[in-house]
Design a protein around this motif. Structure first.
Motif, PDB file in Angstrom:
ATOM      1  N   GLY A  82      57.333  -6.801  30.914  1.00  0.00           N
ATOM      2  CA  GLY A  82      55.919  -7.063  30.671  1.00  0.00           C
ATOM      3  C   GLY A  82      55.084  -6.904  31.929  1.00  0.00           C
ATOM      4  N   ILE A  83      55.600  -7.402  33.059  1.00  0.00           N
ATOM      5  CA  ILE A  83      54.883  -7.271  34.337  1.00  0.00           C
ATOM      6  C   ILE A  83      54.768  -5.800  34.737  1.00  0.00           C
ATOM      7  CG2 ILE A  83      54.992  -7.771  36.811  1.00  0.00           C
ATOM      8  CD1 ILE A  83      56.310 -10.441  36.073  1.00  0.00           C
ATOM      9  N   LEU A  84      55.881  -5.059  34.587  1.00  0.00           N
ATOM     10  CA  LEU A  84      55.860  -3.633  34.935  1.00  0.00           C
ATOM     11  C   LEU A  84      54.881  -2.875  34.055  1.00  0.00           C
ATOM     12  CD1 LEU A  84      56.909  -1.210  36.482  1.00  0.00           C
ATOM     13  CD2 LEU A  84      58.855  -1.104  34.894  1.00  0.00           C
ATOM     14  N   ALA A  85      54.871  -3.184  32.759  1.00  0.00           N
ATOM     15  CA  ALA A  85      53.937  -2.515  31.848  1.00  0.00           C
ATOM     16  C   ALA A  85      52.498  -2.800  32.248  1.00  0.00           C
ATOM     17  CB  ALA A  85      54.191  -2.983  30.414  1.00  0.00           C
ATOM     18  N   MET A  86      52.208  -4.037  32.624  1.00  0.00           N
ATOM     19  CA  MET A  86      50.856  -4.403  33.033  1.00  0.00           C
ATOM     20  C   MET A  86      50.439  -3.641  34.296  1.00  0.00           C
ATOM     21  SD  MET A  86      49.346  -8.236  33.704  1.00  0.00           S
ATOM     22  CE  MET A  86      50.082  -8.750  32.141  1.00  0.00           C
ATOM     23  N   ILE A  87      51.366  -3.519  35.233  1.00  0.00           N
ATOM     24  CA  ILE A  87      51.077  -2.789  36.470  1.00  0.00           C
ATOM     25  C   ILE A  87      50.777  -1.321  36.169  1.00  0.00           C
ATOM     26  CG2 ILE A  87      52.069  -1.955  38.638  1.00  0.00           C
ATOM     27  CD1 ILE A  87      53.616  -4.586  38.805  1.00  0.00           C
ATOM     28  N   LEU A  88      51.586  -0.726  35.283  1.00  0.00           N
ATOM     29  CA  LEU A  88      51.390   0.681  34.934  1.00  0.00           C
ATOM     30  C   LEU A  88      50.062   0.897  34.226  1.00  0.00           C
ATOM     31  CD1 LEU A  88      54.971   1.662  33.693  1.00  0.00           C
ATOM     32  CD2 LEU A  88      53.894   2.244  35.869  1.00  0.00           C
ATOM     33  N   VAL A  89      49.723  -0.004  33.306  1.00  0.00           N
ATOM     34  CA  VAL A  89      48.478   0.136  32.548  1.00  0.00           C
ATOM     35  C   VAL A  89      47.269  -0.027  33.464  1.00  0.00           C
ATOM     36  CG1 VAL A  89      47.045  -0.877  30.744  1.00  0.00           C
ATOM     37  CG2 VAL A  89      49.490  -0.550  30.356  1.00  0.00           C
ATOM     38  N   ILE A  90      47.282  -1.069  34.286  1.00  0.00           N
ATOM     39  CA  ILE A  90      46.145  -1.346  35.170  1.00  0.00           C
ATOM     40  C   ILE A  90      45.991  -0.262  36.239  1.00  0.00           C
ATOM     41  CG2 ILE A  90      45.223  -2.937  36.898  1.00  0.00           C
ATOM     42  CD1 ILE A  90      46.460  -5.219  35.294  1.00  0.00           C
ATOM     43  N   GLY A  91      47.127   0.195  36.773  1.00  0.00           N
ATOM     44  CA  GLY A  91      47.066   1.122  37.894  1.00  0.00           C
ATOM     45  C   GLY A  91      46.942   2.585  37.529  1.00  0.00           C
ATOM     46  N   SER A  92      47.306   2.945  36.294  1.00  0.00           N
ATOM     47  CA  SER A  92      47.395   4.369  35.985  1.00  0.00           C
ATOM     48  C   SER A  92      46.620   4.830  34.773  1.00  0.00           C
ATOM     49  CB  SER A  92      48.876   4.754  35.787  1.00  0.00           C
ATOM     50  OG  SER A  92      49.652   4.397  36.907  1.00  0.00           O
ATOM     51  N   MET A  93      46.115   3.905  33.954  1.00  0.00           N
ATOM     52  CA  MET A  93      45.456   4.321  32.729  1.00  0.00           C
ATOM     53  C   MET A  93      43.948   4.107  32.826  1.00  0.00           C
ATOM     54  SD  MET A  93      48.159   3.191  29.773  1.00  0.00           S
ATOM     55  CE  MET A  93      47.330   4.264  28.613  1.00  0.00           C
ATOM     56  N   PRO A  94      43.165   4.897  32.094  1.00  0.00           N
ATOM     57  CA  PRO A  94      41.696   4.796  32.187  1.00  0.00           C
ATOM     58  C   PRO A  94      41.179   3.470  31.652  1.00  0.00           C
ATOM     59  CG  PRO A  94      42.337   6.221  30.376  1.00  0.00           C
ATOM     60  CD  PRO A  94      43.590   5.931  31.139  1.00  0.00           C
ATOM     61  N   MET A  95      40.007   3.087  32.098  1.00  0.00           N
ATOM     62  CA  MET A  95      39.414   1.821  31.668  1.00  0.00           C
ATOM     63  C   MET A  95      39.164   1.796  30.166  1.00  0.00           C
ATOM     64  SD  MET A  95      39.185  -0.307  34.090  1.00  0.00           S
ATOM     65  CE  MET A  95      38.124  -1.477  33.248  1.00  0.00           C
ATOM     66  N   ARG A  96      39.103   2.958  29.559  1.00  0.00           N
ATOM     67  CA  ARG A  96      38.846   3.028  28.118  1.00  0.00           C
ATOM     68  C   ARG A  96      39.936   2.326  27.313  1.00  0.00           C
ATOM     69  NH1 ARG A  96      38.203   8.403  24.323  1.00  0.00           N
ATOM     70  NH2 ARG A  96      36.777   7.500  22.799  1.00  0.00           N
ATOM     71  N   ILE A  97      41.143   2.238  27.879  1.00  0.00           N
ATOM     72  CA  ILE A  97      42.224   1.561  27.173  1.00  0.00           C
ATOM     73  C   ILE A  97      41.920   0.074  27.018  1.00  0.00           C
ATOM     74  CG2 ILE A  97      43.591   1.053  29.232  1.00  0.00           C
ATOM     75  CD1 ILE A  97      44.980   2.041  25.807  1.00  0.00           C
ATOM     76  N   PHE A  98      41.264  -0.523  28.013  1.00  0.00           N
ATOM     77  CA  PHE A  98      40.920  -1.949  27.946  1.00  0.00           C
ATOM     78  C   PHE A  98      39.756  -2.182  26.985  1.00  0.00           C
ATOM     79  CE2 PHE A  98      42.703  -1.141  32.169  1.00  0.00           C
ATOM     80  CZ  PHE A  98      43.771  -2.028  32.153  1.00  0.00           C
ATOM     81  N   GLU A  99      38.899  -1.186  26.865  1.00  0.00           N
ATOM     82  CA  GLU A  99      37.763  -1.308  25.949  1.00  0.00           C
ATOM     83  C   GLU A  99      38.190  -1.229  24.484  1.00  0.00           C
ATOM     84  OE1 GLU A  99      35.251   1.877  27.084  1.00  0.00           O
ATOM     85  OE2 GLU A  99      34.810   1.087  29.095  1.00  0.00           O
TER      86      GLU A  99
END
Length: 271
Positions: A82-99
């Motif tokens: 879960g921590i690794l997935a969070m790091i990958l999402v925050i560090g490598s994916m566009p902000m649109r994923i959070f929206e």
């Protein structure tokens, strides 16, 4: 036993969505992040099921026994994943994923809420939980491809591709419960009712996939709907021949029914 089936299916269908929606520049980290998130959710669900069944004296299945036996290792692995997935999402994916991830989070929370508060007995089929799980899986798999497209929100949510895949996921998950329910009953009417409960929606899904494929005169989405049709047809075949297999074999075949469409999609795309 290791809950690797669901992440494998998710990654395969993310590729299908990405190619169908022309998100060809989807980074490889997206596949890893999705696999990790799905794995954490499924491990957590199995650990939760094991805990609930242990407290109620419920019947343990082999996958629950395995997760219960190695619960400490699974918890540690799930935390790190879960921590690794969070790091990958925050560090490598566009902000649109959070929206756009809010609906997926709501669906996952709803799924776990139904898991904890469900009062279904051994002869009941948890349709609400299965629907929530299928919707969460379908949305979570496709939303990563969506954020790399130019689609707007409603165009994505109402897309025939997302709707058909979500329905296929719901039916795939429900099939296991229906097969188990039919296997526990000696009443021919119950067995026939359980078979019809799967046959009818699978037929409708197959017909819908043919309809959407025929409508696409530019051929851009036809391979996708051929894949959906293949998944529905395979589930229907398994449903009609389920008496030949054990429940463990049926679980494997249900996963295969969602993986073979990946091969069909590749072949149809090339042709």
């Amino acid at each position: 036993m290791l809950s690797l089936d669901a992440p494998l299916v998710a990654v395969a269908w993310l590729y299908i969505f990405a190619k169908t929606w022309r998100a060809d520049y989807l980074p490889w980290i997206s596949y890893i992040a999705l696999a990790l998130v799905v794995w954490v959710i499924y491990v957590t669900d199995r650990l939760l099921d094991s805990s609930i069944q242990d407290g109620t004296g419920g019947r343990f299945e082999s996958r629950h026994v395995f997760h219960r036996k190695h619960a400490k290792l699974f918890r540690i692995a799930a935390i790190f994943a879960g921590i690794l997935a969070m790091i990958l999402v925050i560090g490598s994916m566009p902000m649109r994923i959070f929206e756009n991830a809010g609906l997926g989070i709501i669906l996952v929370i709803g799924f776990f809420a139904l898991s904890v508060n469900s009062s279904t007995g051994p002869n009941d089929i948890p349709y609400a939980k299965n629907v929530m799980a299928g919707l969460a899986f379908g949305f979570g798999t496709s939303v990563i491809a969506f954020v790399y497209t130019a689609f707007d929100w409603w165009e994505f949510v109402m897309s025939p591709q997302l709707v058909c895949f979500a329905v296929l996921c719901v039916l795939n998950i429900s099939a296991i419960d229906l097969w188990e329910h039919a296997g526990r009953s000696s009443d021919p009417e119950v067995k026939a009712s359980d078979e019809l409960a799967l046959t009818l929606p699978l037929t409708l899904l197959g017909g819908s996939s043919i309809y959407f494929a025929a409508r696409d005169h530019e051929l851009a989405t036809r391979p996708f709907f051929y894949a959906i049709l293949t998944g529905a047809a395979l589930l229907h075949i398994i449903n009609r021949t389920r008496s030949r297999f054990s429940m463990d074999a049926l679980r494997v075949l249900a996963d295969v029914a969602l993986l073979i469409p990946f091969v069909v999609f590749l072949a149809a795309s090339k042709s």
